[in-house]
Scaffold this active site. Structure first.
Site, PDB file in Angstrom:
ATOM      1  N   GLN A  94      -7.343   0.658   4.577  1.00 32.49           N
ATOM      2  CA  GLN A  94      -8.250   0.310   5.602  1.00 32.49           C
ATOM      3  C   GLN A  94      -9.729  -0.035   5.279  1.00 32.49           C
ATOM      4  O   GLN A  94     -10.501  -0.673   6.079  1.00 32.49           O
ATOM      5  CB  GLN A  94      -8.165   0.943   6.882  1.00 32.49           C
ATOM      6  N   CYS A  99       2.318   1.598  14.392  1.00 34.05           N
ATOM      7  CA  CYS A  99       3.500   2.582  14.248  1.00 34.05           C
ATOM      8  C   CYS A  99       3.887   3.179  15.504  1.00 34.05           C
ATOM      9  O   CYS A  99       5.123   3.566  15.693  1.00 34.05           O
ATOM     10  CB  CYS A  99       3.410   3.522  12.993  1.00 34.05           C
ATOM     11  N   GLY A 150       0.775  -1.346  -0.168  1.00 31.86           N
ATOM     12  CA  GLY A 150      -0.114   0.089   0.102  1.00 31.86           C
ATOM     13  C   GLY A 150       0.927   1.325   0.030  1.00 31.86           C
ATOM     14  O   GLY A 150       0.588   2.298  -0.519  1.00 31.86           O
TER      15      GLY A 150
HETATM   16  C1  LIG Z   1      -4.400   3.795   5.997  1.00 32.18           C
HETATM   17  C2  LIG Z   1      -3.086   2.803   5.507  1.00 32.18           C
HETATM   18  N1  LIG Z   1      -2.335   3.440   4.561  1.00 32.18           N
HETATM   19  C3  LIG Z   1      -1.281   2.600   4.292  1.00 32.18           C
HETATM   20  C4  LIG Z   1      -0.699   1.597   5.212  1.00 32.18           C
HETATM   21  C5  LIG Z   1       0.381   1.172   4.389  1.00 32.18           C
HETATM   22  O1  LIG Z   1       0.220  -0.336   3.674  1.00 32.18           O
HETATM   23  P1  LIG Z   1       1.391  -1.259   3.567  1.00 32.18           P
HETATM   24  O2  LIG Z   1       1.600  -1.654   4.844  1.00 32.18           O
HETATM   25  O3  LIG Z   1       0.671  -2.316   2.570  1.00 32.18           O
HETATM   26  O4  LIG Z   1       2.567  -0.700   2.988  1.00 32.18           O
HETATM   27  C6  LIG Z   1      -1.155   1.122   5.978  1.00 32.18           C
HETATM   28  C7  LIG Z   1      -0.853   0.112   6.877  1.00 32.18           C
HETATM   29  O5  LIG Z   1      -0.917  -0.119   7.996  1.00 32.18           O
HETATM   30  C8  LIG Z   1      -2.408   1.783   6.531  1.00 32.18           C
HETATM   31  O6  LIG Z   1      -3.425   1.404   7.481  1.00 32.18           O
END
Ligand SMILES: Cc1ncc(COP(=O)(O)O)c(C=O)c1O
Length: 394
Positions: free
Chosen positions: A178, A325, A69
């Site tokens: 999400q 995070c 993502g």
């Molecule tokens: C809203 C949102 N955007 C982006 C990401 C990043 O996605 P990825 O872990 O596939 O890089 C996350 C993952 O926690 C997310 O919750």
């Protein structure tokens, strides 16, 4: 073990594993090769593309497979920044985005772009009036507004934000990472230009995502090379994971058609009900009406989340404080700050996120375990504001 951290990552669905395995064992050919065996692999990738497209009501050729993502967000934002150019342009995003949108936007600001972060209300939803004031059709620009927040599960008025943005002649991106797989997301109903999704949030493995690019919308790639993905994202395809993403998309589409995660919602509501009824000083954060069916974001008065998490882990319950995070850091998350939640309340909040695999028994056990952890922590913790005196032991 009771896993209640599905917004961090979700369990890979056994049917997804089953679908992937042949592409790790026998059918490991490069889909670009010319022989028949490779053609079958190519066909399987095409099917996965259809499955992902179906989940969001897109066309298969509007789907580009990516590594995650974060990559989907970055390739969109970096392209749009290049497209609108630094001079005179304006970039509008929100105060509650994931770092995979915030950091690229910060990088733009560092090199001179005018970046605005639109605020949210107390419920955690985009302030559309403020957003409309920021979007300025007299200048080139683009906007990025997340569909559903990773910490609170609150869903934004994305249709409205998209309408405002497109009326100004700007491009509109949404981080729907999400949302996809958990709630209906239809790119014909909400005509976004770019939409990011990620497999590991809906029972595919980590390390595979996709970017939807509306047909006819201009796009130039961030990763150039062999021309895979119709030249939009080069690199030999991660076939097994793409197959897994396709299968997960098919399964989630079925799940949504059968009632939109009604069982997940029922279990979430039951857990929430027990927490509020049985524990004193529980505050539910974020909109109750506009939110993902799988999430509870709650503060437990006079309880440091860091201590709660350790006690819960010892009791076999896994969840998060704020977002994954932020775990280990004591600062309130930027999302909670944006919502106007006090630092104290923010530091005492848990994100509890269920999935289709969460059972009724797990919900009951988790409610009891959370109640006990709160009691224990309160019994060893000093007065409000002092923090934990003794967190563990006994
Ligand atoms: C809203 C949102 N955007 C982006 C990401 C990043 O996605 P990825 O872990 O596939 O890089 C996350 C993952 O926690 C997310 O919750």
């Amino acid at each position: 073990m009771i896993y209640l951290d599905s917004n961090a990552t979700s369990q890979v669905h056994p049917e997804v594993v089953e679908a992937m395995l042949p592409f790790l064992t026998g059918q490991w050919f490069n889909p670009s090769s010319g022989y028949r065996a490779a053609k079958e692999v190519r066909q399987a990738v095409a099917t996965a593309r259809e499955q992902v497209a179906d989940l969001i009501n897109a066309r298969p050729d509007e789907i580009v497979f990516t590594g995650c993502g974060t990559e989907s967000n970055n390739m969109t934002l970096k392209w749009l920044a290049r497209w609108v150019g630094r001079k005179e342009s304006k970039v509008v995003t929100t105060t509650i985005e994931h770092s995979a949108v915030l950091r690229p936007c910060e990088a733009m600001a560092e090199v001179g772009y005018e970046v605005h972060r639109c605020g949210v209300d107390r419920e955690g939803r985009l302030r559309t009036d403020e957003f409309a004031d920021l979007v300025d059709g007299s200048r080139p620009g683009f906007a990025s507004v997340m569909w559903s927040n990773n910490e609170t599960g609150v869903t934004n008025p994305v249709a409205e934000a998209c309408r405002i943005t497109k009326e100004a002649g700007w491009a509109f991106h949404t981080d729907a990472i999400q949302a996809v797989g958990k709630m209906p997301v239809d790119v014909r109903e909400v005509p976004v230009d770019f939409l990011s999704l990620s497999g590991h949030k809906f029972h595919a493995p980590k390390g595979v995502g996709a970017l939807y690019i509306r047909d006819g919308v201009r796009f130039e790639p961030m990763i150039r090379g062999g021309g895979q993905e119709d030249g939009r994202r080069s690199g030999t395809e991660n076939v097994p994971f793409i197959i897994g993403l396709g299968k997960a998309a098919e399964l989630m589409k079925g799940e949504l058609e059968r009632g939109g995660h009604a069982d997940v919602k029922r279990r979430r509501d039951r857990l929430e009900e027990r927490l509020v009824a049985e524990i004193e000083g529980v505050i539910l954060n974020g909109s109750r009406e506009h939110r993902s069916p799988n999430i509870i974001h709650a503060s437990f008065e006079n309880c440091e989340a860091a201590g709660l998490l350790i006690l819960l882990d010892e009791a076999g319950v896994q969840c998060s404080a704020g977002s994954a995070c932020m775990t280990g850091k004591q600062q309130p998350s930027h999302v909670q700050v944006a919502m106007g939640i006090s630092p104290e309340q923010a530091r005492s909040s848990l994100r509890i996120s269920l999935s289709i695999f969460t059972t009724d028994d797990e919900v009951e056990e988790a409610a009891t375990a959370i109640g006990k952890a709160v009691d224990k922590l309160r019994s060893v913790q000093g007065p409000p504001g002092v923090g934990p005196v003794v967190v563990y032991g006994g």
